[in-house]
Design a protein around this motif. Sequence first.
Motif, PDB file in Angstrom:
ATOM      1  N   ALA A 127      41.052 -16.133 -55.349  1.00 43.64           N
ATOM      2  CA  ALA A 127      41.844 -16.392 -54.146  1.00 43.64           C
ATOM      3  C   ALA A 127      42.135 -15.091 -53.407  1.00 43.64           C
ATOM      4  CB  ALA A 127      43.145 -17.100 -54.519  1.00 43.64           C
ATOM      5  N   THR A 128      42.389 -14.026 -54.163  1.00 41.76           N
ATOM      6  CA  THR A 128      42.628 -12.720 -53.556  1.00 41.76           C
ATOM      7  C   THR A 128      41.377 -12.212 -52.844  1.00 41.76           C
ATOM      8  OG1 THR A 128      44.240 -12.226 -55.283  1.00 41.76           O
ATOM      9  CG2 THR A 128      43.380 -10.354 -54.040  1.00 41.76           C
ATOM     10  N   VAL A 129      40.229 -12.390 -53.471  1.00 45.01           N
ATOM     11  CA  VAL A 129      38.968 -11.967 -52.854  1.00 45.01           C
ATOM     12  C   VAL A 129      38.725 -12.746 -51.563  1.00 45.01           C
ATOM     13  CG1 VAL A 129      36.449 -12.022 -53.140  1.00 45.01           C
ATOM     14  CG2 VAL A 129      37.904 -11.144 -54.976  1.00 45.01           C
ATOM     15  N   LEU A 130      38.920 -14.052 -51.607  1.00 44.93           N
ATOM     16  CA  LEU A 130      38.699 -14.874 -50.413  1.00 44.93           C
ATOM     17  C   LEU A 130      39.673 -14.511 -49.297  1.00 44.93           C
ATOM     18  CD1 LEU A 130      37.969 -18.379 -51.986  1.00 44.93           C
ATOM     19  CD2 LEU A 130      36.338 -16.711 -51.081  1.00 44.93           C
ATOM     20  N   LEU A 131      40.929 -14.245 -49.655  1.00 48.97           N
ATOM     21  CA  LEU A 131      41.914 -13.841 -48.660  1.00 48.97           C
ATOM     22  C   LEU A 131      41.543 -12.496 -48.051  1.00 48.97           C
ATOM     23  CD1 LEU A 131      44.587 -14.417 -47.241  1.00 48.97           C
ATOM     24  CD2 LEU A 131      45.747 -13.259 -49.126  1.00 48.97           C
ATOM     25  N   ALA A 132      41.096 -11.558 -48.864  1.00 49.82           N
ATOM     26  CA  ALA A 132      40.685 -10.244 -48.357  1.00 49.82           C
ATOM     27  C   ALA A 132      39.492 -10.380 -47.410  1.00 49.82           C
ATOM     28  CB  ALA A 132      40.349  -9.319 -49.522  1.00 49.82           C
ATOM     29  N   ARG A 133      38.566 -11.257 -47.763  1.00 50.58           N
ATOM     30  CA  ARG A 133      37.412 -11.484 -46.874  1.00 50.58           C
ATOM     31  C   ARG A 133      37.862 -12.061 -45.534  1.00 50.58           C
ATOM     32  NH1 ARG A 133      33.012 -14.207 -50.992  1.00 50.58           N
ATOM     33  NH2 ARG A 133      32.527 -12.286 -52.128  1.00 50.58           N
ATOM     34  N   ARG A 134      38.827 -12.975 -45.578  1.00 52.11           N
ATOM     35  CA  ARG A 134      39.313 -13.588 -44.340  1.00 52.11           C
ATOM     36  C   ARG A 134      40.016 -12.553 -43.477  1.00 52.11           C
ATOM     37  NH1 ARG A 134      42.362 -19.088 -44.593  1.00 52.11           N
ATOM     38  NH2 ARG A 134      40.228 -19.769 -44.842  1.00 52.11           N
ATOM     39  N   VAL A 135      40.833 -11.707 -44.100  1.00 45.95           N
ATOM     40  CA  VAL A 135      41.531 -10.658 -43.366  1.00 45.95           C
ATOM     41  C   VAL A 135      40.521  -9.685 -42.767  1.00 45.95           C
ATOM     42  CG1 VAL A 135      43.049  -8.651 -43.634  1.00 45.95           C
ATOM     43  CG2 VAL A 135      43.684 -10.848 -44.647  1.00 45.95           C
ATOM     44  N   ALA A 136      39.504  -9.322 -43.539  1.00 45.23           N
ATOM     45  CA  ALA A 136      38.473  -8.405 -43.037  1.00 45.23           C
ATOM     46  C   ALA A 136      37.697  -9.012 -41.889  1.00 45.23           C
ATOM     47  CB  ALA A 136      37.523  -8.020 -44.164  1.00 45.23           C
ATOM     48  N   ALA A 137      37.573 -10.320 -41.867  1.00 43.66           N
ATOM     49  CA  ALA A 137      36.848 -11.001 -40.794  1.00 43.66           C
ATOM     50  C   ALA A 137      37.755 -11.292 -39.596  1.00 43.66           C
ATOM     51  CB  ALA A 137      36.240 -12.296 -41.314  1.00 43.66           C
ATOM     52  N   GLY A 138      38.971 -10.788 -39.616  1.00 45.87           N
ATOM     53  CA  GLY A 138      39.878 -10.993 -38.497  1.00 45.87           C
ATOM     54  C   GLY A 138      40.513 -12.377 -38.487  1.00 45.87           C
ATOM     55  N   GLY A 139      40.605 -13.002 -39.629  1.00 47.45           N
ATOM     56  CA  GLY A 139      41.248 -14.314 -39.716  1.00 47.45           C
ATOM     57  C   GLY A 139      40.343 -15.472 -39.360  1.00 47.45           C
ATOM     58  N   ALA A 140      39.102 -15.178 -39.031  1.00 49.34           N
ATOM     59  CA  ALA A 140      38.183 -16.260 -38.669  1.00 49.34           C
ATOM     60  C   ALA A 140      37.874 -17.110 -39.890  1.00 49.34           C
ATOM     61  CB  ALA A 140      36.891 -15.671 -38.104  1.00 49.34           C
ATOM     62  N   ARG A 141      37.894 -18.400 -39.677  1.00 47.15           N
ATOM     63  CA  ARG A 141      37.540 -19.317 -40.769  1.00 47.15           C
ATOM     64  C   ARG A 141      36.060 -19.591 -40.725  1.00 47.15           C
ATOM     65  NH1 ARG A 141      41.462 -23.670 -42.720  1.00 47.15           N
ATOM     66  NH2 ARG A 141      43.412 -22.548 -42.677  1.00 47.15           N
ATOM     67  N   ARG A 142      35.512 -19.640 -41.884  1.00 50.35           N
ATOM     68  CA  ARG A 142      34.105 -20.007 -41.977  1.00 50.35           C
ATOM     69  C   ARG A 142      34.029 -21.505 -42.185  1.00 50.35           C
ATOM     70  NH1 ARG A 142      32.567 -15.093 -45.919  1.00 50.35           N
ATOM     71  NH2 ARG A 142      32.917 -13.469 -44.413  1.00 50.35           N
TER      72      ARG A 142
END
Length: 172
Positions: A127-142
């Motif tokens: 969950a931490t990894v996925l949250l970090a990826r989302r933050v790095a992507a500027g909050g964009a949802r895939r």
Amino acid sequence: MALVGMVVWVASCAALAAALGLAAAEDLARRVIPNGCVVAVAASGLAAALSRAAGGEAAALAAAPAGALATLSVMFAAALVSWRVRGAPGVGGGDIKLLAAAGVWLGPVWGLACVALSCAAALALWATVLLARRVAAGGARRGRGAVACVPLAPGIAAATLGIVLLGLPWQA
């Protein structure tokens, strides 16, 4: 515990840490847990049980296979139930084998606790990894594609080493 027993214990703990660390790294990188890591965890657990038995803890020899069997049974049952419900196993064979090998170290009670702690730790890490990826992507949802498989070996490593280092299975 005699000097030889202490040396075996320390060497067993070092082998456990190295094998779990490598298993976690491989699971994160390739989603594979090498069989050599599983064998090293089980063999070091058996050596640790033998050194404890030589030091007067005869129950350690019975706890080792009981722990492996308890964790293996629970994880195998979980994989079968998931296969039946979802059509795919919810846990990989390497994860099942690694937890069974950890059960050699932990015995049945702490082995089953390790199953729960491993799953919780792995899900928290993922969950931490996925949250970090989302933050790095500027909050964009895939897109809502298939749920990626969660690498369980880092959670197994953290839970097993935590339990062993705290000495929980050997407290009266």
